[in-house]
Design an enzyme around this catalytic site. Structure first.
Site, PDB file in Angstrom:
ATOM      1  N   LYS A  58      46.411 -83.237 -90.853  1.00 54.32           N
ATOM      2  CA  LYS A  58      45.935 -82.239 -89.897  1.00 54.32           C
ATOM      3  C   LYS A  58      47.073 -81.270 -89.649  1.00 54.32           C
ATOM      4  O   LYS A  58      48.252 -81.623 -89.821  1.00 54.32           O
ATOM      5  CB  LYS A  58      45.536 -82.913 -88.584  1.00 54.32           C
ATOM      6  N   GLY A 104      24.600 -79.491 -77.869  1.00 58.59           N
ATOM      7  CA  GLY A 104      25.385 -78.572 -78.705  1.00 58.59           C
ATOM      8  C   GLY A 104      24.467 -77.868 -79.680  1.00 58.59           C
ATOM      9  O   GLY A 104      23.619 -78.504 -80.322  1.00 58.59           O
ATOM     10  N   GLY A 110      25.774 -75.339 -81.923  1.00 56.04           N
ATOM     11  CA  GLY A 110      26.669 -74.547 -82.763  1.00 56.04           C
ATOM     12  C   GLY A 110      26.422 -74.914 -84.213  1.00 56.04           C
ATOM     13  O   GLY A 110      25.312 -75.329 -84.582  1.00 56.04           O
ATOM     14  N   ASN A 111      27.454 -74.820 -85.037  1.00 55.63           N
ATOM     15  CA  ASN A 111      27.289 -75.115 -86.462  1.00 55.63           C
ATOM     16  C   ASN A 111      26.607 -76.465 -86.682  1.00 55.63           C
ATOM     17  O   ASN A 111      25.601 -76.566 -87.390  1.00 55.63           O
ATOM     18  CB  ASN A 111      28.676 -75.070 -87.131  1.00 55.63           C
ATOM     19  N   GLY A 121      25.190 -78.789 -84.318  1.00 58.75           N
ATOM     20  CA  GLY A 121      23.968 -79.074 -83.569  1.00 58.75           C
ATOM     21  C   GLY A 121      22.774 -78.265 -84.057  1.00 58.75           C
ATOM     22  O   GLY A 121      21.678 -78.800 -84.230  1.00 58.75           O
TER      23      GLY A 121
HETATM   24  P1  NAD Z   1      30.715 -74.954 -82.644  1.00 57.60           P
HETATM   25  O1  NAD Z   1      31.800 -74.285 -81.895  1.00 57.60           O
HETATM   26  O2  NAD Z   1      30.021 -74.233 -83.739  1.00 57.60           O
HETATM   27  O3  NAD Z   1      29.556 -75.416 -81.601  1.00 57.60           O
HETATM   28  C1  NAD Z   1      29.814 -76.104 -80.419  1.00 57.60           C
HETATM   29  C2  NAD Z   1      28.551 -76.100 -79.574  1.00 57.60           C
HETATM   30  O4  NAD Z   1      28.792 -76.850 -78.392  1.00 57.60           O
HETATM   31  C3  NAD Z   1      28.119 -74.713 -79.121  1.00 57.60           C
HETATM   32  O5  NAD Z   1      26.706 -74.626 -79.173  1.00 57.60           O
HETATM   33  C4  NAD Z   1      28.557 -74.657 -77.669  1.00 57.60           C
HETATM   34  O6  NAD Z   1      27.748 -73.781 -76.872  1.00 57.60           O
HETATM   35  C5  NAD Z   1      28.327 -76.109 -77.287  1.00 57.60           C
HETATM   36  N1  NAD Z   1      29.039 -76.484 -76.082  1.00 57.60           N
HETATM   37  C6  NAD Z   1      30.282 -76.123 -75.668  1.00 57.60           C
HETATM   38  N2  NAD Z   1      30.532 -76.648 -74.463  1.00 57.60           N
HETATM   39  C7  NAD Z   1      29.458 -77.395 -74.133  1.00 57.60           C
HETATM   40  C8  NAD Z   1      29.117 -78.180 -73.024  1.00 57.60           C
HETATM   41  N3  NAD Z   1      29.947 -78.337 -71.976  1.00 57.60           N
HETATM   42  N4  NAD Z   1      27.922 -78.818 -73.028  1.00 57.60           N
HETATM   43  C9  NAD Z   1      27.070 -78.650 -74.070  1.00 57.60           C
HETATM   44  N5  NAD Z   1      27.328 -77.908 -75.118  1.00 57.60           N
HETATM   45  C10 NAD Z   1      28.511 -77.284 -75.165  1.00 57.60           C
HETATM   46  O7  NAD Z   1      31.336 -76.339 -83.155  1.00 57.60           O
HETATM   47  P2  NAD Z   1      30.774 -77.277 -84.321  1.00 57.60           P
HETATM   48  O8  NAD Z   1      31.440 -76.939 -85.598  1.00 57.60           O
HETATM   49  O9  NAD Z   1      29.279 -77.311 -84.253  1.00 57.60           O
HETATM   50  O10 NAD Z   1      31.379 -78.688 -83.862  1.00 57.60           O
HETATM   51  C11 NAD Z   1      30.740 -79.505 -82.878  1.00 57.60           C
HETATM   52  C12 NAD Z   1      31.415 -80.859 -82.849  1.00 57.60           C
HETATM   53  O11 NAD Z   1      31.314 -81.471 -84.122  1.00 57.60           O
HETATM   54  C13 NAD Z   1      32.909 -80.860 -82.501  1.00 57.60           C
HETATM   55  O12 NAD Z   1      33.199 -82.045 -81.825  1.00 57.60           O
HETATM   56  C14 NAD Z   1      33.565 -80.905 -83.866  1.00 57.60           C
HETATM   57  O13 NAD Z   1      34.880 -81.437 -83.800  1.00 57.60           O
HETATM   58  C15 NAD Z   1      32.614 -81.838 -84.579  1.00 57.60           C
HETATM   59  N6  NAD Z   1      32.682 -81.748 -86.049  1.00 57.60           N
HETATM   60  C16 NAD Z   1      32.370 -80.585 -86.691  1.00 57.60           C
HETATM   61  C17 NAD Z   1      32.412 -80.548 -88.081  1.00 57.60           C
HETATM   62  C18 NAD Z   1      32.021 -79.286 -88.834  1.00 57.60           C
HETATM   63  O14 NAD Z   1      31.871 -79.370 -90.062  1.00 57.60           O
HETATM   64  N7  NAD Z   1      31.797 -78.171 -88.169  1.00 57.60           N
HETATM   65  C19 NAD Z   1      32.793 -81.683 -88.816  1.00 57.60           C
HETATM   66  C20 NAD Z   1      33.116 -82.854 -88.123  1.00 57.60           C
HETATM   67  C21 NAD Z   1      33.044 -82.875 -86.727  1.00 57.60           C
END
Ligand code: NAD
Length: 424
Positions: free
Chosen positions: A115, A227, A229-230, A232
């Site tokens: 990391k 969630g 985002g990407n 969810g």
């Molecule tokens: P992102 O930034 O695209 O989306 C995050 C989402 O969470 C957004 O919809 C945001 O509005 C929402 N959010 C933020 N605060 C919140 C709250 N208090 N309550 C509810 N929702 C809230 O991030 P992502 O890439 O979708 O990642 C989400 C999670 O998945 C993180 O924990 C990340 O570490 C994990 N993750 C992501 C990947 C990846 O490939 N993107 C891989 C492994 C793990």
């Protein structure tokens, strides 16, 4: 010999890995690891900090601080994201690197864990400054990364545009094309098809295997996702397409619920237009707290860490939790879920689909052979199904939680590789 590992384990201020460390602490005792094995797992192989100058838009030069930790490379080159975050510390990076080593071992891909990142708030930088920070960091660590050494990827506040600059800077330094030095690149620069939704899809493959084991009726299952985002949003989209009923979703502003099932494509359009899932005409508004304890069968935390905790765990009604976010469940909540016999599919298995497709991206880069989407999807599925079965098999054999089984499997695989190398 069993040693008290309490003082040896990393400091837990970076709360993301508190659970990971606590689980390992128990595991160390449980597996009766020797002092040599403990030392080997406890210390990163390489951990370093760099300072580099950037000529800012103001005309002044500012020094930036970056870190990289290459935790363990017994199973292959180290692999892990680069995050840009103002409060990033070397301790956080080290814990996250260890988590990556475990994640790669759980899904049995030939990578170790790493990391890195820069202590910066990217929102305070212009586009030009962001590019210069990225390039400055890569120049500072360029001797220590490479397709057969250590391969960065996107993480918090870094994306494919930044991966493209990383690739370009590294190739300028080396004077040749080296696409395998970084993953999560744009497809035009050697990125893989399906990478953008691979975390969500990988989690869904694991979920489907779990449903077979628990004999939960797929057609009746009600799903709540925190969630949008990407991870969810893609999970909601794919689950909806596959015929699942999504009864609640949320984002940082709040959530929306419909017991009859939300129309996800319409909700995605609504989010696109308004910036939130709230006030969607096909459902009623709820808070994030209400979503977590809503009447559902499957709960998918896909936002932040520590969302399921002491204060809400006892009210959770889901029978299965799929951890797509990193560390969404606190240690206390985990205990409650075990007592309530809620099946928790742990993050290091559930959200590993992203790193699996990153591995495929690297393989394609090394072979200069680019795969059709179908091939990537087929291989992602077989990897996730096999990993689920490995973890589930150990869970039955050892009569333990899926989390314990996943950690145990990962630790065993890493130590086995160390033994084969003659390091133990
Ligand atoms: P992102 O930034 O695209 O989306 C995050 C989402 O969470 C957004 O919809 C945001 O509005 C929402 N959010 C933020 N605060 C919140 C709250 N208090 N309550 C509810 N929702 C809230 O991030 P992502 O890439 O979708 O990642 C989400 C999670 O998945 C993180 O924990 C990340 O570490 C994990 N993750 C992501 C990947 C990846 O490939 N993107 C891989 C492994 C793990």
């Amino acid at each position: 010999m069993i040693v008290n590992h309490h003082e040896r384990i990393h400091s837990d201020e970076g709360n993301l890995c508190k659970k990971c460390m606590s689980e390992l602490e128990n595991l160390y005792i449980y597996l009766e690891l020797s002092t040599e094995e403990l030392d080997l797992l406890d210390m990163p192989r390489r951990s370093f900090t760099v300072h580099f100058p950037v000529h800012m838009d103001s005309g002044k030069t500012k020094m930036f601080l970056g870190h990289r930790v290459q935790y363990n490379d017994a199973r292959g080159p180290t692999k892990g994201g680069i995050r840009f975050h103002p409060e990033l510390t070397l301790d956080d990076v080290r814990d996250l690197a260890f988590l990556m080593a475990l994640k790669c071992a759980v899904v049995n891909i030939p990578f170790g864990g790493a990391k890195g990142g820069v202590a910066v708030n990217p929102k305070e930088l212009s586009r030009r400054e962001l590019e210069l920070v990225t390039r400055g960091y890569i120049r500072a660590i360029s001797d220590y990364i490479g397709p057969y050494k250590d391969i960065p990827a996107p993480d918090v506040y870094t994306d494919e545009k930044i991966m493209a600059w990383i690739l370009d800077e590294f190739e300028r330094i080396k004077g040749e094309h080296v696409p395998g030095v970084v993953t999560g690149k744009p497809i035009e620069l050697g990125g893989s098809k399906a990478r953008s939704y691979s975390t969500s899809l990988g989690g869904i493959h694991v979920l489907e295997e779990a449903l077979k084991k628990t004999k939960m009726n797929k057609s009746k299952a009600r799903i709540a996702i925190q969630g949008f985002g990407n991870v969810g949003e893609n999970a909601a989209r794919i689950l909806h397409q596959t015929g699942y009923k999504i009864t609640a979703v949320s984002d940082s502003r709040g959530g929306v619920m419909n017991d009859e099932g939300l129309d996800i494509p319409e909700l995605m359009e609504h989010k696109q237009k308004t910036g939130s899932v709230m006030d969607f005409r096909g459902g009623k508004n709820i808070t994030n707290e209400e979503l977590l304890v809503s009447d559902c069968d499957i709960l998918i935390p896909a936002a932040l860490s520590e969302q399921l905790n002491e204060s809400n765990a006892k009210d959770v009604k889901a029978k299965l939790i799929l951890e797509l976010a990193n560390a969404p469940t606190t240690i206390e909540a985990d205990g409650v879920f075990q007592d309530k016999k809620i099946l928790v599919i742990p993050d290091i298995l559930a959200n590993a689909g992203g790193v699996v497709v990153s591995f495929f991206e690297w393989v394609q880069n090394l072979n200069n052979d680019y795969w059709e989407e179908d091939k990537v999807l087929e291989k992602l599925k077989s990897t996730m199904v096999a990993s689920f079965n490995d973890v589930y098999g150990m869970c039955i054999e050892e009569n333990c939680s899926m989390r314990r089984a996943a950690y145990q499997l990962a630790v065993k695989r890493i130590l086995h590789a160390e033994k084969l190398r003659g390091n133990l």
